[in-house]
Design a protein around this motif. Structure first.
Motif, short mmCIF file in Angstrom:
data_model
loop_
_atom_site.label_atom_id
_atom_site.label_comp_id
_atom_site.label_asym_id
_atom_site.label_seq_id
_atom_site.Cartn_x
_atom_site.Cartn_y
_atom_site.Cartn_z
N SER A 1 2.81 0.55 -4.26
CA SER A 1 3.61 -0.38 -5.04
C SER A 1 2.76 -1.51 -5.61
CB SER A 1 4.74 -0.95 -4.18
OG SER A 1 4.23 -1.53 -2.99
N GLY A 2 1.63 -1.82 -4.99
CA GLY A 2 0.72 -2.83 -5.54
C GLY A 2 0.19 -2.42 -6.90
N LEU A 3 -0.15 -1.12 -7.05
CA LEU A 3 -0.63 -0.61 -8.33
C LEU A 3 0.49 -0.61 -9.37
CD1 LEU A 3 -3.03 0.64 -9.83
CD2 LEU A 3 -2.19 2.88 -9.13
N PRO B 1 13.26 4.05 -6.32
CA PRO B 1 12.00 3.41 -6.74
C PRO B 1 12.24 2.39 -7.85
CG PRO B 1 12.16 5.56 -7.75
CD PRO B 1 13.39 5.42 -6.88
N VAL B 2 12.81 1.27 -7.50
CA VAL B 2 13.25 0.28 -8.49
C VAL B 2 12.08 -0.24 -9.33
CG1 VAL B 2 14.36 -1.95 -8.83
CG2 VAL B 2 15.18 -0.41 -7.04
N LEU B 3 11.01 -0.66 -8.67
CA LEU B 3 9.87 -1.22 -9.40
C LEU B 3 9.26 -0.19 -10.34
CD1 LEU B 3 8.03 -3.68 -9.79
CD2 LEU B 3 6.59 -2.80 -7.94
N THR B 4 9.18 1.06 -9.89
CA THR B 4 8.61 2.12 -10.72
C THR B 4 9.47 2.37 -11.95
OG1 THR B 4 7.81 3.13 -8.67
CG2 THR B 4 7.65 4.44 -10.66
N LEU B 5 10.79 2.35 -11.78
CA LEU B 5 11.70 2.52 -12.91
C LEU B 5 11.58 1.36 -13.89
CD1 LEU B 5 14.86 3.89 -11.06
CD2 LEU B 5 13.20 5.18 -12.42
N SER C 1 0.82 -1.21 0.00
CA SER C 1 0.00 0.00 0.00
C SER C 1 0.85 1.26 0.00
CB SER C 1 -0.93 0.02 1.22
OG SER C 1 -0.19 0.21 2.42
N ALA C 2 2.17 1.12 0.07
CA ALA C 2 3.09 2.25 0.12
C ALA C 2 3.95 2.28 -1.15
CB ALA C 2 3.99 2.15 1.35
N PRO C 3 4.53 3.44 -1.50
CA PRO C 3 5.43 3.50 -2.65
C PRO C 3 6.64 2.59 -2.46
CG PRO C 3 4.79 5.71 -1.94
CD PRO C 3 4.32 4.77 -0.88
N ASP C 4 7.14 2.03 -3.56
CA ASP C 4 8.30 1.14 -3.45
C ASP C 4 9.58 1.97 -3.36
OD1 ASP C 4 10.28 0.30 -6.02
OD2 ASP C 4 8.54 1.53 -6.58
N ARG C 5 10.39 1.64 -2.39
CA ARG C 5 11.67 2.32 -2.20
C ARG C 5 12.71 1.31 -1.73
NH1 ARG C 5 9.05 5.63 -4.40
NH2 ARG C 5 8.77 7.86 -3.88
N LEU C 6 13.85 1.31 -2.40
CA LEU C 6 14.97 0.47 -2.01
C LEU C 6 16.02 1.35 -1.34
CD1 LEU C 6 16.55 -2.19 -1.99
CD2 LEU C 6 17.41 -1.60 -4.27
N TRP C 7 16.30 1.07 -0.08
CA TRP C 7 17.28 1.86 0.67
C TRP C 7 18.67 1.56 0.13
CZ3 TRP C 7 18.23 5.96 3.25
CH2 TRP C 7 19.34 6.07 4.08
N ILE C 8 19.40 2.60 -0.26
CA ILE C 8 20.72 2.41 -0.85
C ILE C 8 21.83 3.01 0.02
CG2 ILE C 8 19.90 2.26 -3.22
CD1 ILE C 8 20.54 5.20 -3.58
N GLY C 9 21.51 3.25 1.28
CA GLY C 9 22.53 3.72 2.21
C GLY C 9 22.48 5.21 2.49
#
Length: 557
Positions: free
Chosen positions: A525-527, A480-484, A462-470
């Motif tokens: 992120s589900g959408l 936002p890996v999935l969005t890209l 239910s939240a935006p996808d974000r990958l923590w990169i440090g």
């Protein structure tokens, strides 16, 4: 044809995804104009005040004297804890109100040590829900005396809490809560007794004060939060701007009324004539609502009981359907409800097997794509054939550029000769728009996706996808890996899709993936997952068509 495709794509990007909520949320569920206050309707006041005398007829002298309430006792209000399998609540003797209501099966945040979700977000000094008033004779802030300091459940899983208060004018109030350890429904019976030697008049009012349950985020800006009710067989979702300039009242048969967001509902279900008016006032930040009955007169020694049910819990469709009372109407998917609710059922059906809502979203996407595959196949082939006819159409336009009527006739003959439908590529897109709307609503609103993990860095669908990169990226925080990936898949899809557009139109079409990527950055992120998988399937289908497509044979005319 290509102009149409460009137009539809732009509309989808700028209107469907962003404008839809603002244009259609509540459209068709609009509340009627505020009901004008009459002599028998309660004036709207914040909980704890006694200004509802404005709603009652002029009192006889004896009644007016009885309405003068003495100073409230100074002892501190005690608090009673009620703990069931589903929630932990705190009831205070201050007005007999709820001070806290924490859901056990829904966490406040994604943190491992997160407490349960608190539904009472307004500050105590702004008011507490479930205070009861009865005209000026019994204000909402009476100090009650509880018969017990703890609630003990019996073997049947049920328990009661009785609280009493005197208004100082001969009017006595008794509140009885009935709890069930397996249900979110709470029964509340309020008995009003006139022990004085004169008649008393009043209007039973049960008050609530609410603030938004969830913090502000990108998704919440598209969704409704505020006073909500099901009255006269119609859902009403009332935005704060509708009562910004004064209180708003809706009258009729109230099945439930309260405060709702996408995920949670604090609702009052009046029994019989205990509630005929629903009034709201305040702002987006804090809304005060009241469920009120009719004007009643109690003769000396006479008593009357008002009955309510209270629902504080999650807006899970199957749960609300099982409870009844039309509570399931609180889950509002708008115009596409007829598609959205079966879609939600499918999502939960697949989840029952795979136990992962991300995989369930993928399966639903594949299923819908399979259903539309034959229609989409014909549309894509038609577009491919249109592309192959482009050189012939250029020649016709050049030859008959000074005779538009003849040009159109020759173009139609060309379509007829090669059996090409110029609108063939549009139909699949038009048919899939309602499906997209339905999925869009479901994936943004269903509580099943709240805090639901998928895999790897996607821990909340239910939240935006974000990958923590440090380190924090400006504006984004994480990557936002999935969005890209979704944007890249859309770009590839555009490259594979046949087009007869001129260079300007082609550039517009190729720019759309960039627009979509930016728009989806803060979407759930589900959408994004749905859109990404749908793009991959479309790429596969287009690739298969491109491989098997044969050139258009030359035919003499």
């Amino acid at each position: 044809m290509d102009t149409y495709r460009a137009f539809v794509a732009i509309i989808i990007s700028f209107v469907i995804l962003l404008g839809y909520q603002y244009l259609f949320v509540g459209f068709g569920n609009k509340s009627p104009a505020p009901v004008e206050q009459t002599q028998e309707q309660p004036a709207v006041v914040a909980p704890g005040t006694t200004a509802d005398t404005a709603a009652a007829p002029t009192a006889p002298p004896a009644e007016a004297a009885a309405a003068v309430v003495p100073t409230r006792p100074s002892r501190p209000a005690r608090e009673i804890i009620v703990e069931t399998d589903l929630y932990k609540a705190v009831v205070t003797e201050d007005g007999g109100a709820l001070k806290s209501f924490v859901l056990k099966e829904h966490a406040e945040s994604m943190a491992k040590d997160s407490p349960g979700k608190e539904l009472l977000m307004a500050a105590a000094d702004q008011g507490m829900p479930l205070k009861f008033s009865w005209g000026s004779a019994a204000p909402a802030d009476l100090l009650y005396d509880s018969a017990a300091q703890e609630v003990v459940f019996g073997k049947d899983g049920k328990a009661e809490l009785i609280m009493k208060a005197g208004a100082g004018n001969g009017l006595e109030i008794e509140r009885k809560f009935s709890f069930d350890t397996k249900s979110y429904l709470i029964d509340l019976a309020v008995k009003v007794t006139n022990t004085s030697n004169q008649p008393l008049q009043g209007i039973a009012q049960l008050h609530q004060v609410n603030s938004p349950f969830e913090g502000k985020n990108a998704s919440s800006t598209f969704l409704f939060t505020g006073p909500s009710a099901f009255i006269n067989g119609q859902l009403h979702e009332i935005k704060a701007k509708e009562f910004a300039d004064g209180a708003k009242t809706i009258s009729g048969k109230i099945e439930w009324a309260g405060y709702a967001s996408s995920y949670f509902l604090c609702g009052i279900l009046p029994v019989a004539d205990s509630g005929v008016n629903f009034t709201m006032q305040g702002t987006d930040a804090v809304a005060a609502t009241t469920v009120a009955g009719n004007l009643d007169t109690l003769q000396p020694g006479q008593a009357k009981e008002y009955a309510y049910r209270v629902f504080y819990g999650p807006k899970k469709l199957t749960l609300l359907q099982d409870l009844g009372f039309n509570l399931d109407k609180a889950v509002n998917f708008g115009w596409f409800d007829v598609i959205a609710k079966p879609t939600l059922w499918l999502l939960n059906f697949f989840y029952g097997f795979v136990r992962n809502y991300g995989i369930a979203i993928i399966l639903v996407t594949v299923l819908f794509k399979a259903v539309f595959w034959p229609i989409t196949q014909k549309g894509m082939k038609s577009m491919k054939n249109m592309q192959k006819l482009q050189p012939k159409m250029v020649k016709i336009k050049e030859k008959y550029k000074d005779d538009p009527a003849k040009m159109n006739q020759e173009v139609m003959n060309l379509y007829k000769t090669y059996k090409v439908n110029p609108l063939g590529g549009c139909l699949p897109m038009v048919l899939q728009i309602p499906i997209f709307f339905a999925l869009y609503k479901v994936l943004l609103q269903c509580i099943e996706l709240r805090h639901a993990p998928f895999m790897l860095w996607i821990t909340d669908l239910s939240a935006p996808d974000r990958l923590w990169i440090g380190f924090d990226l400006p504006y984004l925080g994480g990557l936002p890996v999935l969005t890209l990936l979704m944007g890249a898949s859309m770009f590839l899809q555009q490259k594979l899709t046949p087009t007869t557009a001129d260079p300007t139109q082609a550039k517009i079409m190729m720019f759309l993936p960039v627009v979509f990527t930016f728009m989806f950055l803060n979407f759930a992120s589900g959408l994004v997952l749905y859109w990404f998988v749908n793009n991959l399937l479309a790429i596969l289908q287009q690739y298969m068509i491109n491989r098997t497509s044969k050139p258009v044979p030359e035919k003499a005319r």
